[in-house]
Enzyme design. Structure first.
Site, PDB file in Angstrom:
ATOM      1  N   HIS A   1       2.459  -8.036   4.988  1.00 37.89           N
ATOM      2  CA  HIS A   1       2.187  -6.991   4.007  1.00 37.89           C
ATOM      3  C   HIS A   1       2.923  -7.323   2.715  1.00 37.89           C
ATOM      4  O   HIS A   1       4.001  -7.918   2.748  1.00 37.89           O
ATOM      5  CB  HIS A   1       2.686  -5.620   4.500  1.00 37.89           C
ATOM      6  CG  HIS A   1       1.760  -4.916   5.438  1.00 37.89           C
ATOM      7  ND1 HIS A   1       2.201  -4.227   6.537  1.00 37.89           N
ATOM      8  CD2 HIS A   1       0.411  -4.772   5.437  1.00 37.89           C
ATOM      9  CE1 HIS A   1       1.176  -3.687   7.177  1.00 37.89           C
ATOM     10  NE2 HIS A   1       0.078  -4.003   6.517  1.00 37.89           N
TER      11      HIS A   1
ATOM     12  N   CYS B   1       7.800   1.551   6.084  1.00 37.99           N
ATOM     13  CA  CYS B   1       6.652   1.873   6.945  1.00 37.99           C
ATOM     14  C   CYS B   1       6.811   3.226   7.648  1.00 37.99           C
ATOM     15  O   CYS B   1       5.821   3.858   8.029  1.00 37.99           O
ATOM     16  CB  CYS B   1       6.482   0.823   8.041  1.00 37.99           C
ATOM     17  SG  CYS B   1       6.496  -0.886   7.489  1.00 37.99           S
TER      18      CYS B   1
END
Length: 266
Positions: free
Chosen positions: A171, A258
């Site tokens: 990511h 996250c």
């Protein structure tokens, strides 16, 4: 570019979700062993406490056993003061997670949108700065999704920029974070990419790439434990820090960003 002072680090609220027992089956690029669900929940509680300690109201949603990675609430949605946007995660096992978090977003926002089309965006690929929002293309975020998401952001008066995530980075925010005030924390590949222009960049130390994912929440930067040189670099740049236990989320490619959707309703 339009300026939105404090957009990237001043927060009043957060949404989190309790890790389920099924997190032991969570996605990971490299298998270093399964996370222990009990210990993960202990570390998650420490994380929630850290957010509350800096003045945030935290909604803790119940565990979802049918969705092993659902404690990583940042991927299925994106929040701004104007409203929330349901994203479309790029892995098949997570595609239904946005529907599971819609009601929690609707409890805080009058406006909850969905990205149009069929493209994919993971929130872990979205880096919010105070003057622009970077959307990194990756294995989980494709160009169709990124452009559809960018269109919604422009309609709300923000400046999105789609970027090519360096090869080997899961990511975009796996390899960089904003520290606020035009300061970026980044790994060497991200620094070499030139994404950040004239901004001040604090380097992640060699061998400490996991520590690229930190979050500044109001006046404190939450930093993963066990990365002493990167911690020293952040503190040398003038930031107050607090260490977070991360042994369990790290096993399933999870970072500090996250684990929460952070936003400002003030």
């Amino acid at each position: 570019m339009p300026q939105h002072p404090g957009l990237s680090w001043q927060f009043s609220h957060a949404i989190t979700r309790t890790p389920a027992d099924s997190i032991a089956r969570g996605l990971r690029a490299v298998d270093t062993g399964n996370p222990d669900p009990y210990e993960f929940r202990v570390q998650h509680a420490v994380y929630v406490g850290a957010l509350e300690a800096v003045g945030m109201t935290v909604d803790v949603l119940p565990a979802l056993e049918d969705f092993p990675d659902s404690c990583f609430v940042e991927d299925p949605a994106f929040c701004l003061p104007e409203g929330a946007i349901l994203l479309r995660p790029g892995h098949a096992t997570r595609i239904d997670e946005p529907a599971q978090i819609r009601s929690a977003l609707a409890a805080r926002y009058n406006t909850v949108l969905e990205i149009p089309g069929k493209g994919h965006v993971d929130g872990g690929d979205v880096l919010t700065l105070d003057d622009e929002i970077l959307i990194g293309l990756s294995a989980r975020t494709d160009r169709e999704g990124a452009e559809a998401f960018a269109k919604l952001l422009r309609e709300w008066g923000y400046t999105p920029r789609v970027a090519e995530t360096p090869e080997g980075v899961l990511h975009f925010k796996t390899a960089c974070s904003t520290l606020g005030d035009d300061v970026i924390l980044a790994t060497k590949p991200m620094i070499d990419s030139g994404f950040f222009g004239s901004r001040v960049v604090v380097p992640v130390a060699d061998g400490e790439d996991y520590c690229a994912n930190v979050i500044r929440v109001n006046d404190v930067v939450l930093v993963p434990e066990d990365y002493p040189q990167t911690l020293a670099n952040i503190e040398a740049a003038g930031f107050k820090t607090r260490l977070m236990p991360v042994s369990e989320p790290r096993k399933v490619d999870g970072g500090l960003s996250c684990l929460s959707l952070r936003f400002n309703l003030g």
